[in-house]
Motif scaffolding. Structure first.
Motif, PDB file in Angstrom:
ATOM      1  N   TYR A 113      32.642  47.987  81.282  1.00  0.00           N
ATOM      2  CA  TYR A 113      33.141  46.801  80.994  1.00  0.00           C
ATOM      3  C   TYR A 113      31.731  46.011  80.687  1.00  0.00           C
ATOM      4  CZ  TYR A 113      34.074  41.799  81.346  1.00  0.00           C
ATOM      5  OH  TYR A 113      34.274  40.447  81.213  1.00  0.00           O
ATOM      6  N   SER A 114      31.619  45.221  79.955  1.00  0.00           N
ATOM      7  CA  SER A 114      30.427  44.428  79.664  1.00  0.00           C
ATOM      8  C   SER A 114      30.994  42.902  78.970  1.00  0.00           C
ATOM      9  CB  SER A 114      29.678  45.025  78.489  1.00  0.00           C
ATOM     10  OG  SER A 114      28.423  44.227  78.399  1.00  0.00           O
ATOM     11  N   VAL A 126      36.046  45.967  76.850  1.00  0.00           N
ATOM     12  CA  VAL A 126      36.829  46.931  77.876  1.00  0.00           C
ATOM     13  C   VAL A 126      36.811  48.147  77.318  1.00  0.00           C
ATOM     14  CG1 VAL A 126      38.921  47.396  79.055  1.00  0.00           C
ATOM     15  CG2 VAL A 126      37.885  45.137  78.896  1.00  0.00           C
ATOM     16  N   THR A 127      36.632  49.353  77.993  1.00  0.00           N
ATOM     17  CA  THR A 127      36.687  50.839  77.182  1.00  0.00           C
ATOM     18  C   THR A 127      37.423  51.770  78.150  1.00  0.00           C
ATOM     19  OG1 THR A 127      34.749  51.593  78.621  1.00  0.00           O
ATOM     20  CG2 THR A 127      34.233  50.550  76.448  1.00  0.00           C
ATOM     21  N   GLY A 128      37.804  52.759  77.504  1.00  0.00           N
ATOM     22  CA  GLY A 128      38.708  53.803  77.940  1.00  0.00           C
ATOM     23  C   GLY A 128      38.948  54.816  76.849  1.00  0.00           C
ATOM     24  N   ASP A 157      30.669  54.036  78.892  1.00  0.00           N
ATOM     25  CA  ASP A 157      30.230  52.612  79.139  1.00  0.00           C
ATOM     26  C   ASP A 157      29.946  51.913  77.990  1.00  0.00           C
ATOM     27  OD1 ASP A 157      29.673  52.933  82.070  1.00  0.00           O
ATOM     28  OD2 ASP A 157      28.414  54.604  81.823  1.00  0.00           O
ATOM     29  N   ILE A 158      29.610  50.830  78.138  1.00  0.00           N
ATOM     30  CA  ILE A 158      29.571  49.981  77.082  1.00  0.00           C
ATOM     31  C   ILE A 158      28.578  48.726  77.600  1.00  0.00           C
ATOM     32  CG2 ILE A 158      31.469  48.372  77.410  1.00  0.00           C
ATOM     33  CD1 ILE A 158      31.904  48.208  74.140  1.00  0.00           C
ATOM     34  N   SER A 159      27.605  48.293  76.523  1.00  0.00           N
ATOM     35  CA  SER A 159      26.947  47.153  76.841  1.00  0.00           C
ATOM     36  C   SER A 159      26.707  46.136  75.797  1.00  0.00           C
ATOM     37  CB  SER A 159      25.535  47.748  77.305  1.00  0.00           C
ATOM     38  OG  SER A 159      24.748  46.857  77.726  1.00  0.00           O
ATOM     39  N   ALA A 160      27.008  45.126  75.869  1.00  0.00           N
ATOM     40  CA  ALA A 160      26.539  44.009  74.963  1.00  0.00           C
ATOM     41  C   ALA A 160      25.156  43.658  74.766  1.00  0.00           C
ATOM     42  CB  ALA A 160      27.460  42.840  75.218  1.00  0.00           C
TER      43      ALA A 160
END
Length: 161
Positions: A113-114, A126-128, A157-160
């Motif tokens: 989430y980021s 949101v990721t999955g 994972d994710i990052s903005a």
């Protein structure tokens, strides 16, 4: 799993509690935490949400919108993923029970989430296993949330940036 400051307060925040065993997260919940002025804190339960993994407050104007992601809906073991999680949303209006609803079902193994802040407003990423989704809160009272998928392969994972 998540700790989010409450905008406009003096040190208050929301946090996930009871997400600490390997797969048995039925008791997970969100609490409101307020410094009590004597080096302690007052902790108030505001939402029971089994398997909550990530959450945030997205501020639009003077409203704070709550977004939460559950890693699953139920689990029988650490490696069992037959009952995917969800994206939950609502409006945070202060201490007290938080009312939420399902925005999107079928997010398996949510991990990332980021928050994304753009000139066009704030979003949640949101990721999955199904990919990555951009979640946009309403422009104001009575508006609709939107979900747009922008990747369709498994994302952790994710990052903005």
């Amino acid at each position: 799993m998540s700790i989010v400051p409450i905008p406009g307060t003096n040190g208050e925040f929301l946090a996930v509690q009871k997400f600490y065993r390997f797969y048995d997260w039925e008791e997970a919940k969100v609490v409101h935490v307020r410094p009590d002025g004597s080096s302690g804190y007052t902790v108030t339960d505001i939402l029971e949400l089994p398997y909550i993994h990530r959450f945030d407050l997205l501020t639009v104007g003077d409203r704070h919108y709550f977004i939460a992601c559950t890693i699953a809906t139920t689990k029988k073991s650490i490696d069992e993923w037959s009952d995917p999680g969800k994206i939950w949303v609502g409006e945070y209006t202060g201490v007290g029970p938080l009312s939420i609803r399902v925005l999107k079902d079928g997010i398996t193994q949510n991990h990332g989430y980021s928050r994304l802040e753009t000139p066009n407003g704030v979003r949640g990423l949101v990721t999955g296993l199904e990919g990555a989704f951009e979640v946009t809160p309403p422009d104001g009272k009575g508006g609709d949330w939107t979900v747009t998928q922008f990747m369709d392969w498994p994302i952790s994972d994710i990052s903005a940036i």
